[in-house]
Structures are given as structure tokens and as C-alpha cells.
Motif scaffolding. Structure first.
Motif, short mmCIF file in Angstrom:
data_model
loop_
_atom_site.label_atom_id
_atom_site.label_comp_id
_atom_site.label_asym_id
_atom_site.label_seq_id
_atom_site.Cartn_x
_atom_site.Cartn_y
_atom_site.Cartn_z
N LEU A 15 13.32 -9.01 12.76
CA LEU A 15 11.88 -8.67 12.89
C LEU A 15 11.67 -7.38 12.17
CD1 LEU A 15 11.47 -9.77 16.86
CD2 LEU A 15 10.47 -10.74 14.70
N ALA A 16 10.74 -7.35 11.32
CA ALA A 16 10.34 -6.11 10.64
C ALA A 16 8.92 -6.21 10.45
CB ALA A 16 11.23 -6.09 9.57
N GLY A 17 8.21 -5.00 10.42
CA GLY A 17 6.87 -5.09 9.73
C GLY A 17 6.56 -5.78 8.43
N ARG A 18 7.68 -5.32 7.76
CA ARG A 18 7.57 -5.82 6.17
C ARG A 18 9.03 -6.58 5.94
NH1 ARG A 18 6.18 -0.54 3.05
NH2 ARG A 18 6.93 -1.62 1.43
N PRO A 19 9.15 -7.96 6.26
CA PRO A 19 10.60 -8.24 6.14
C PRO A 19 10.95 -8.27 4.58
CG PRO A 19 9.12 -9.56 7.54
CD PRO A 19 8.18 -8.73 6.86
N THR A 24 19.04 -11.19 5.26
CA THR A 24 19.23 -12.62 5.24
C THR A 24 20.45 -12.78 4.09
OG1 THR A 24 16.98 -13.00 5.56
CG2 THR A 24 17.96 -14.73 4.42
N ARG A 25 20.30 -12.35 3.15
CA ARG A 25 21.40 -12.36 1.87
C ARG A 25 22.70 -12.01 2.49
NH1 ARG A 25 19.32 -13.45 -3.39
NH2 ARG A 25 20.99 -12.20 -4.34
N PHE A 26 22.74 -10.73 2.91
CA PHE A 26 24.01 -10.19 3.33
C PHE A 26 24.73 -10.88 4.39
CE2 PHE A 26 26.51 -7.28 6.25
CZ PHE A 26 26.95 -6.64 5.38
N HIS A 27 23.99 -11.19 5.54
CA HIS A 27 24.63 -12.24 6.50
C HIS A 27 25.07 -13.51 6.27
CE1 HIS A 27 24.42 -9.39 10.00
NE2 HIS A 27 23.40 -8.93 9.46
N LEU A 36 31.79 -19.60 8.93
CA LEU A 36 31.04 -19.39 10.07
C LEU A 36 29.89 -20.25 10.26
CD1 LEU A 36 31.61 -15.66 10.87
CD2 LEU A 36 32.94 -17.53 11.59
N ASP A 37 29.72 -20.91 11.16
CA ASP A 37 28.70 -21.92 11.44
C ASP A 37 27.40 -20.98 11.90
OD1 ASP A 37 26.92 -23.98 11.60
OD2 ASP A 37 27.94 -24.88 13.36
N TYR A 38 26.94 -20.16 11.29
CA TYR A 38 25.56 -19.39 11.47
C TYR A 38 24.63 -19.52 10.65
CZ TYR A 38 28.12 -16.51 15.23
OH TYR A 38 28.65 -16.12 16.39
N LEU A 39 23.49 -18.94 10.90
CA LEU A 39 22.09 -19.10 9.75
C LEU A 39 21.37 -17.88 10.16
CD1 LEU A 39 20.72 -20.52 7.29
CD2 LEU A 39 19.39 -21.61 9.19
N TYR A 40 20.92 -17.17 9.13
CA TYR A 40 20.28 -15.91 9.51
C TYR A 40 18.85 -15.84 8.76
CZ TYR A 40 19.62 -10.84 9.94
OH TYR A 40 18.89 -9.52 10.40
N LYS A 41 17.73 -15.59 9.27
CA LYS A 41 16.56 -15.66 8.71
C LYS A 41 15.84 -14.68 9.03
CE LYS A 41 12.56 -18.01 6.94
NZ LYS A 41 11.86 -16.73 7.13
N ALA A 42 14.86 -13.92 8.46
CA ALA A 42 13.84 -12.81 8.71
C ALA A 42 12.47 -13.15 8.97
CB ALA A 42 13.72 -12.06 7.22
N PHE A 43 11.78 -12.77 9.95
CA PHE A 43 10.48 -12.95 10.31
C PHE A 43 9.80 -11.60 10.25
CE2 PHE A 43 13.15 -16.38 12.11
CZ PHE A 43 12.69 -17.41 11.79
N CYS A 63 19.29 -10.47 16.86
CA CYS A 63 18.16 -10.16 16.22
C CYS A 63 18.13 -8.58 16.07
CB CYS A 63 17.04 -10.29 17.23
SG CYS A 63 15.28 -9.91 16.47
N ALA A 64 18.06 -8.34 14.51
CA ALA A 64 18.01 -6.98 14.03
C ALA A 64 16.34 -6.70 14.05
CB ALA A 64 18.53 -6.96 12.53
N LEU A 65 16.11 -5.41 14.29
CA LEU A 65 14.89 -4.78 14.40
C LEU A 65 14.70 -3.79 13.43
CD1 LEU A 65 15.28 -5.08 17.89
CD2 LEU A 65 13.13 -5.86 17.33
N SER A 66 13.58 -3.66 12.90
CA SER A 66 13.26 -2.63 11.81
C SER A 66 11.75 -2.11 12.24
CB SER A 66 13.23 -3.07 10.45
OG SER A 66 14.53 -3.56 10.09
N MET A 67 11.33 -1.11 11.38
CA MET A 67 9.97 -0.38 11.55
C MET A 67 8.93 -1.68 11.72
SD MET A 67 9.60 2.68 9.38
CE MET A 67 9.66 1.80 7.80
N PRO A 68 8.03 -1.84 12.75
CA PRO A 68 7.84 -0.59 13.84
C PRO A 68 8.15 -1.07 15.21
CG PRO A 68 5.93 -1.90 13.62
CD PRO A 68 7.04 -2.63 12.74
N PHE A 69 9.25 -1.74 15.10
CA PHE A 69 9.78 -2.49 16.63
C PHE A 69 11.04 -1.76 17.47
CE2 PHE A 69 8.18 -6.20 13.84
CZ PHE A 69 6.96 -6.12 14.16
N LYS A 70 11.37 -0.74 16.69
CA LYS A 70 12.70 -0.20 17.24
C LYS A 70 12.56 0.33 18.77
CE LYS A 70 15.11 0.72 12.94
NZ LYS A 70 15.80 1.54 11.88
N GLU A 71 11.45 0.79 18.85
CA GLU A 71 11.21 1.49 20.24
C GLU A 71 10.28 0.68 21.05
OE1 GLU A 71 9.73 4.72 17.86
OE2 GLU A 71 10.71 6.07 19.34
#
Length: 275
Positions: A15-19, A24-27, A36-43, A63-71
Motif C-alpha cells: 500500500l502506497a500513496g504512489r504505488p 511487485t517485480r522483486f517479490h 513458491l506459491d505466492y503472488l505480489y500486487k501493489a495497491f 502487506c508492505a507500507l510506504s508513504m503516507p501510511f507508515k504511522e
């Protein structure tokens, strides 16, 4: 043949203000590499509480968090790991059977890079850190724990800047003034690709020229205007591209329980950073 997706596939997300596409590509690169039977998507989201509720309700593993959601995310979680509790900033949520635990892998990455780049001894170094948000907290606490004492938090938001400085034993200033520290750190969007300040410098050229080490947490582009200038001046540089790769690798371990090799992380980061 494309990797099959089934009802048993584990979903991870960000989750990011500007995904962006890095996570997505790294994971997904490493999921493929390691079978591994996993899938990663940015929102992104305009309703953080509902989004995190969805992580819990849908069994999304991480779920990874970036600006402005970290706090802002903290009130929606069940527990904080020590790495996040001390900093009061979360960049990673792990969902274990509906129990959401927050971590901060940014701190781990920054602390590791300060060591690996042999930044001058903290006892003889001064620094200016520009920024006061969630990532700035991770960097400031990593500096404090590395032994730095002579530091300034440079932030326009006096309340947040003073609070961060006070929590780490540093000073706050609203303007740079005549400071010329040995270590410069940018933890603002200045220099970020696609932003209003994409072509700007986070610090004036004369201040960069006087520094020994320049650290820009902005990851895209991998070489920001500040990093380009510091490199041309022959300074030691630490880039946001290094931070994002290390912190993503730690997230990968938390989500999957599998630690990729250094070589696999390097290749995943190269793939994720490619145009």
C-alpha cells in the motif's frame, strides 16, 4: 510456462500513496526463482482502515507500507514488533491466522548499510537528516543506535521535527542555515521520479561539497540529482536503491520463511529496477 495460480496461492501486497513496480517485480521474481506459491500486487487506497481490514479478512499473508501510511496504520494492527514499536513506524504487516503484527525492515536495512559502507565513526561525525516522516524515523533511530550524537533533524513541520529529534537526542532546525555536516541524508520526496521536485537537490551544492558521505533514501530513480552530484564530487554515497532492496529482502523472509541468497537478492533488485 507461466507459474500457475490457484485457490492455495498466498497473496502479498503493498500500500502506497504512489504505488511503484519495484516490490511487485522483486517479490514475484523471487517467488518464481524459489518455486513458491505466492503472488505480489501493489495497491493504493483512500480508506486505510478498510484496506487493512481486507488484509485480515481475506487472509493476505503480508502487506508492505510506504508513504503516507507508515504511522497511520498502527491503530489497525494487533501487535508491533520491537523494530516498529520503538520507532512508532511500520513498513511491513505480517498476517498470521488473522493476527496482524507490524515490523520495520527499513531500520534493519539502514543500520546494515551504515555498517557496510563504513560511514565514518559516529563519535567524530555530524549529520543533517532532512525529513520527519516514517522513513525518517527509521533512519534517525538507526543513526542513534550506531552511536551518532551530533545530529540535526531538518524539517519544515516543527512539531514532528522536534518530536523526532527529541526522541533520538538530536536537534531540530527548520532551515539549514550555515551547517556543513560530514553526513547528509535526504528522507523527503525531493529528487523522486515523477514528483514536482524530481530535478531538485535536497541540499545546496556547497553543502554537498563539504560533506564526506551523502545518503539519499529516494529509490526511484536509482541515481537522484543529489546522488549524481555527490558521485561527481567523489563522495561516499548510499542510495535508496540499496535500501529498498535490503528492506524488501527482509520482508520476503517475514512473509515466506525463506531467506534468498545474496546473489538472488541482487538479481531480483536488478530485475525490479530495470525500465
Amino acid at each position: 510456462m507461466p507459474r500457475p495460480i490457484s485457490k492455495d496461492t498466498q497473496l502479498c501486497m503493498s500500500l502506497a500513496g504512489r504505488p511503484g513496480n519495484f516490490g511487485t517485480r522483486f517479490h514475484n521474481f523471487l517467488y518464481e526463482e524459489l518455486g513458491l506459491d505466492y503472488l505480489y500486487k501493489a495497491f493504493t487506497t483512500s480508506d486505510l482502515g478498510a484496506a487493512i481490514g481486507g488484509v485480515r479478512a481475506l487472509g493476505i499473508r503480508g502487506c508492505a507500507l510506504s508513504m503516507p501510511f507508515k504511522e497511520a496504520c498502527i491503530g489497525f494492527l494487533d501487535e508491533l514488533d520491537l523494530s516498529a514499536a520503538v520507532i512508532e513506524s511500520v513498513n511491513t504487516i505480517v498476517n498470521t491466522d488473522g493476527w496482524l503484527r507490524g515490523y520495520n525492515t527499513d531500520y534493519i536495512a539502514v543500520a546494515s548499510l551504515l555498517r557496510s559502507h563504513a560511514v565514518p565513526p559516529a563519535s567524530s561525525s555530524s549529520f543533517v537528516l532532512r525529513g520527519s516522516g516514517g522513513m525518517a524515523k527509521a533512519v534517525a533511530f538507526a543513526l542513534r543506535d550506531a552511536g551518532f550524537r551530533d545530529g540535526v533533524i531538518l524539517a519544515r513541520n516543527q512539531e514532528k521535527g522536534e518530536a523526532l529529534a527529541r526522541s533520538c537526542g538530536f536537534r531540530w532546525q527548520g532551515e539549514l542555515g550555515n551547517l556543513q555536516p560530514s553526513l547528509l541524508i535526504n528522507v523527503t520526496p525531493i529528487g523522486m521520479a515523477g514528483g514536482a521536485e524530481a530535478d531538485d537537490l535536497a541540499f545546496p551544492p556547497d553543502v554537498v561539497a563539504a560533506a564526506e558521505t551523502v545518503f539519499d533514501v529516494v529509490a526511484l530513480p536509482p541515481e537522484t540529482p543529489l546522488i549524481r552530484l555527490a558521485g561527481a564530487e567523489g563522495k561516499r554515497v548510499i542510495t535508496g536503491a540499496e535500501v529498498i532492496a535490503l528492506q524488501a529482502a527482509e520482508q520476503f523472509v517475514l512473509y515466506t520463511g525463506v531467506r534468498p541468497s545474496d546473489e538472488q537478492v541482487r538479481r531480483a533488485a536488478e530485475y525490479a529496477s530495470a525500465p
